[in-house]
Motif scaffolding. Structure first.
Motif, PDB file in Angstrom:
ATOM      1  N   ASN A   1       0.845  -1.178   0.000  1.00 50.35           N
ATOM      2  CA  ASN A   1       0.000   0.000   0.000  1.00 50.35           C
ATOM      3  C   ASN A   1       0.894   1.246   0.000  1.00 50.35           C
ATOM      4  OD1 ASN A   1      -1.524   2.254   1.008  1.00 50.35           O
ATOM      5  ND2 ASN A   1      -3.067   0.799   1.711  1.00 50.35           N
ATOM      6  N   ALA A   2       0.612   2.163  -0.914  1.00 57.13           N
ATOM      7  CA  ALA A   2       1.506   3.314  -1.086  1.00 57.13           C
ATOM      8  C   ALA A   2       1.689   4.107   0.214  1.00 57.13           C
ATOM      9  CB  ALA A   2       0.976   4.222  -2.182  1.00 57.13           C
ATOM     10  N   LYS A   3       0.626   4.176   1.036  1.00 54.92           N
ATOM     11  CA  LYS A   3       0.700   5.009   2.249  1.00 54.92           C
ATOM     12  C   LYS A   3       1.634   4.414   3.296  1.00 54.92           C
ATOM     13  CE  LYS A   3      -3.537   7.672   2.278  1.00 54.92           C
ATOM     14  NZ  LYS A   3      -4.559   6.892   1.534  1.00 54.92           N
TER      15      LYS A   3
ATOM     16  N   ASN B   1       7.139   4.843 -12.476  1.00 57.25           N
ATOM     17  CA  ASN B   1       6.564   5.628 -11.383  1.00 57.25           C
ATOM     18  C   ASN B   1       7.640   6.104 -10.424  1.00 57.25           C
ATOM     19  OD1 ASN B   1       4.810   3.366 -12.356  1.00 57.25           O
ATOM     20  ND2 ASN B   1       3.280   4.622 -11.358  1.00 57.25           N
TER      21      ASN B   1
ATOM     22  N   TYR C   1       1.808  12.098  -7.580  1.00 58.52           N
ATOM     23  CA  TYR C   1       1.377  10.692  -7.663  1.00 58.52           C
ATOM     24  C   TYR C   1       0.069  10.530  -8.435  1.00 58.52           C
ATOM     25  CZ  TYR C   1       0.625   6.006  -5.722  1.00 58.52           C
ATOM     26  OH  TYR C   1       0.436   4.656  -5.557  1.00 58.52           O
TER      27      TYR C   1
ATOM     28  N   LEU D   1       3.617  -0.305  -7.290  1.00 63.33           N
ATOM     29  CA  LEU D   1       4.475  -0.712  -6.177  1.00 63.33           C
ATOM     30  C   LEU D   1       5.255  -1.997  -6.466  1.00 63.33           C
ATOM     31  CD1 LEU D   1       2.116   0.167  -3.234  1.00 63.33           C
ATOM     32  CD2 LEU D   1       4.302   1.224  -3.755  1.00 63.33           C
TER      33      LEU D   1
ATOM     34  N   LEU E   1      10.952   4.265  -1.982  1.00 64.49           N
ATOM     35  CA  LEU E   1       9.669   4.601  -1.360  1.00 64.49           C
ATOM     36  C   LEU E   1       9.653   6.040  -0.849  1.00 64.49           C
ATOM     37  CD1 LEU E   1       9.091   1.229   0.448  1.00 64.49           C
ATOM     38  CD2 LEU E   1       7.817   2.125  -1.494  1.00 64.49           C
TER      39      LEU E   1
ATOM     40  N   PHE F   1       8.046   8.311  -3.277  1.00 65.05           N
ATOM     41  CA  PHE F   1       6.581   8.324  -3.325  1.00 65.05           C
ATOM     42  C   PHE F   1       6.036   9.224  -2.221  1.00 65.05           C
ATOM     43  CE2 PHE F   1       7.364   4.358  -5.560  1.00 65.05           C
ATOM     44  CZ  PHE F   1       6.508   4.508  -6.623  1.00 65.05           C
TER      45      PHE F   1
END
Lengths: 487, 101
Positions: free
Chosen positions: A26-28, A377, A387, B36, B95, B98
């Motif tokens: 999960n990106a968060k 990305n 994003y 991801l 990461l 992001f």
């Protein structure tokens, strides 16, 4: 007492690996997840060292700390310094090291066994005629050696391919059969060694542990043979597969020592890595079998490219600036070429400039853009692209209809209409970004050379398509400068 | 045949453990967005560096006069550390990007 605490350390390690991987989905929570995993790893490593029961000389501790300190410094520096475009190579390299580590453990354990167990082998066999080697131990040792070695030599080849040292797939005559034969011999030898205790008697009845080196050599050779025929476009799949191999090798280490943290970590990566490999194949609409056994550029591509050719138009930077300035909606399709030219920052500048002028800008991300899924990305995030501007293929495809300009930078195969229209094309069936539905298509390329899959692109002959030749960074910088002079 | 069967029943717990772990691995990865995949692969890469625990274990049990074992063990710990440290640091770097936005 110490032993019990160590088991708890391993339990904590196992749980953090599972939680860490879950959070990384999960990106968060991804970054925290990685930290959680690292914390668990630290606990497991420190526990192994400090909660060890039994006398160990200071020199051994010195060697262990020396190796860890050296590895930490080198690993840290390399990981911090490497350019983000070089990521896939680095992952491949670290993966190979894990594989080599597993193989070395097996070599040492076998040596140990050979020196301690062998007298018993001869004695027992002489007296009773029936000696049963420790099958479980031998399976774990030999399987760890073979899988770790394949992962190591395969990763080295993948590394060389990705950094361009080895840019063409190498195919021996009948390579599929040769590979299969080598694989069968390797596992045949493995089975024989498990059965026979891994030791042979020489002519003068001297025991010899030579077979394990033959097994090692075979596994290394197989790793090389396995990777060299596979084309660059399929490298991500191969790395992911080798990644799960190393996981498996680590799991065999876990069997060997009945060590639960190695088992969980290894199996987790083994199964998760295999699933990830399958997902990647799906994104390219290829089966794992076709990646491994029938690499790109075989007979199909040699049968001659598309024969219908129109003419190719090119567009000048001033015209392109005008076109974009008066557009309502622009979609940028970034490819690996953009990253190679280090143009991710200037493309962000272009995006901001256009947004300022009231143009809606989005990025269309193909699942396999870049060298690994999600690689693009990462690269765009590095240059501060927001994003939510990165739109995945299935969401952006219906939007092309209302798009005024599609700007393709350094991408080729992911926009090739042959994937939908030409059943003889090697990429036929791969889902693509349907850019041909947009009103104008602009392709930035250095030259007319073919893409990574080595095939021609019919899109360039589309009447709506114009070529904007030049190095991505230079060409885009000129475009930005031109846009700034307007209004 | 009998040996295989007895091997299975002797290692019953281990086999349960392996099968369940495989399912956990698949479950944990399922439904991850494409974005991801690269960090995830890199993170998984760091986690299999746990093989270093085995390398340390080997070093703790090697005899002082076994120079080959000492040398190879040192190399194994070194390579394992590179895998672990490099893997986690590079994943964090990815990461971090992001996170910025």
């Amino acid at each position: 007492m110490k032993h019990n605490i160590l088991e708890i350390c391993y339990l904590i390690g196992s749980v953090t690996f599972i939680m860490g991987l879950k959070m990384m989905g999960n990106a968060k929570t991804a970054r925290k997840g990685n930290m959680v995993g690292a914390l668990g790893m630290t606990i497991a490593i420190l526990g192994t060292i400090f909660l060890h029961e039994g006398e160990v000389s200071g020199m051994i501790y010195g060697l262990i700390f020396g190796a860890i300190a050296l590895g930490t410094i080198i690993g840290w520096m390399t990981a911090k310094k490497v350019q983000m475009t070089k990521m896939p190579e680095l992952v491949s390299m670290f993966n190979g090291m894990g594989g080599a580590c597993a193989a070395l453990i097996s070599l040492i354990e076998f040596n140990h066994y050979y020196h301690s167990e062998f007298p018993k082998v001869v004695l027992n066999a002489a007296i009773t005629g029936a000696y049963h080697p420790p099958y479980g131990f031998l399976i774990a040792v030999f399987a760890g050696l073979v899988i770790g070695s394949i992962s190591f030599s395969g990763s080295v080849i993948a590394f060389l391919k990705l950094n361009g040292t080895m840019d063409k797939p190498i195919r021996l005559p009948a390579y599929n059969i040769v590979n299969l034969v080598v694989l069968i011999i390797t596992f045949g030898l493995l089975a024989f060694m498990v059965y026979s205790g891994g030791i042979i008697l020489t002519n003068d009845l001297q025991p010899s542990g030579i077979m394990i080196y033959a097994l090692l050599a075979l596994a290394l050779i197989y790793g090389i043979l396995f990777t060299i025929p596979i084309g660059g476009a399929d490298m991500p799949v191969v790395i992911s597969l080798l990644n799960s191999f190393t996981g498996l090798a680590a799991a065999f280490g876990g069997f060997l020592y009945d060590n639960k943290v190695m088992l969980t970590g290894g199996i987790l990566v083994g199964s998760a890595g295999t699933l990830l490999t399958v997902i990647m194949c799906k994104a390219m609409n290829r089966s794992l079998g076709s990646v491994i056994f029938g690499a790109f550029g075989g007979s199909t591509a040699a049968a001659g490219g598309p024969d219908v050719k129109g003419s190719i138009k090119d567009i000048q930077v001033s015209d392109l600036a005008v076109l974009m300035n008066y557009s309502k909606k622009v979609v940028i399709v970034p490819g690996y070429g953009l990253a190679v030219a280090q143009a991710q920052h200037v493309i962000h500048e272009l995006e901001l400039l256009l947004e300022e002028r009231g143009v809606e800008v989005k990025y269309a991300i193909h699942p396999v853009a870049g060298r690994m899924p999600g690689h693009m990305n990462v690269l765009l995030a590095e240059s501060n692209v927001s994003y939510d501007k990165l739109v995945e293929m299935d969401d952006i495809n219906p939007e092309f209809e209302q798009t005024d300009v599609v700007l393709i930078v350094g991408a080729n195969d992911v926009v090739n209409p042959a994937a939908k229209t030409d059943p003889s094309s090697p990429i036929y069936g791969m889902p693509i970004l349907e850019v041909d539905r947009a009103k104008n298509i602009i392709v930035n390329k250095r030259s007319m050379s073919a893409g990574y899959a080595g095939i021609d692109n019919l899109l360039f002959y589309d009447p709506k398509c114009s070529m904007f030749f030049g190095d991505a960074k230079k060409a885009l910088t000129e475009l930005v400068a031109e846009l700034k002079t307007m209004e | 045949m009998r040996e295989i069967l007895s091997f299975i029943s002797e290692n019953r717990e281990m086999i349960y453990f392996v099968v369940l772990s495989i399912f956990v691995g698949i479950e944990v990865i399922g439904g991850v967005p494409t974005v991801l995949h690269t960090p995830l692969m890199s993170g998984a890469n760091a986690i299999h560096g746990v093989v270093i625990v085995g390398a340390i274990y080997v070093m703790l049990h090697v005899e002082m006069d076994n120079y080959l074992g000492l040398g190879l063990g040192f190399l194994a710990v070194l390579l394992g550390t590179l895998n672990v440290v490099g893997g986690f640091v590079v994943t964090d770097r990815m990461l971090e990007m992001f996170k910025k936005k």
